[in-house]
Design an enzyme around this catalytic site. Sequence first.
Site, PDB file in Angstrom:
ATOM      1  CG  HIS A   1      -3.663  -3.514   2.651  1.00 12.35           C
ATOM      2  ND1 HIS A   1      -3.514  -3.073   3.369  1.00 12.35           N
ATOM      3  CD2 HIS A   1      -4.463  -2.191   2.443  1.00 12.35           C
ATOM      4  CE1 HIS A   1      -3.290  -1.593   3.771  1.00 12.35           C
ATOM      5  NE2 HIS A   1      -3.614  -1.504   2.745  1.00 12.35           N
TER       6      HIS A   1
ATOM      7  CD  GLU B   1      -2.262  -6.592   5.048  1.00 16.77           C
ATOM      8  OE1 GLU B   1      -2.349  -5.290   5.201  1.00 16.77           O
ATOM      9  OE2 GLU B   1      -1.210  -6.618   3.974  1.00 16.77           O
TER      10      GLU B   1
ATOM     11  CB  CYS C   1      -0.893   0.235   1.501  1.00  9.47           C
ATOM     12  SG  CYS C   1      -2.237   1.128   1.287  1.00  9.47           S
TER      13      CYS C   1
END
Length: 216
Positions: free
Chosen positions: A196, A198, A86
């Site tokens: 992202h 994750e 990001c």
Amino acid sequence: MSLAIIDCGSGNLRSAAKAFEKMSAGSIREIHVTKCPDLVSKSDQIVLPGVGSFPDFKKGMSSISGLRESLEEQVMKRGKPFMGICVGMQLMADMGYEYSMTSGLGWLPGEVSKIDPNQKGSEVNLKVPHMGWNSLSFKDSTHPCLNGIEHGSYVYFVHSFHLRLKQETDLIATTQYGDMLTAIAGRDNIIGTQFHPEKSQEIGLRLIKNFLAWRP
């Protein structure tokens, strides 16, 4: 093998660390969430996750004595694998234009500017920030970090600014949000994701696993 996840005070580090820990079995001995330049220097791989604004993130990095110098030495001179996430990816650009002109690391020629998804007169009124699941369109499907990930896979974005690259060869994948936006960028031993990983479930975890196994 060891991994440094850099803490520049931007938050969201725990979810990123948990994702890397989950996918590190058999490849990474130690994972450190750290601000320490010496620990970054001793790590074999480096991750820079970021949320918030470009200038605040750069200010946070600059406030940590020796961190930028350590990154330059380990990533750009020694060629250690690096991932920016990001704002961590955006910081690899030459310049950011969020609130004010702020210089980046200058690792990927380009600039970070505000998303304008409706500039082409689309009948669909797309909102900023760009928030949600969007598909990936590969420009370089051979990149090792994309191993096992299909063209068109969906990942999770949250951002209002995006990276405009100056060199087409640095573009690995895009996503469509009115205009085409940079989703993955990189060269040599560095890679960055605007989304992202994750938070991108199976696809994001696969990308993390690929990064951990990457030996550029």
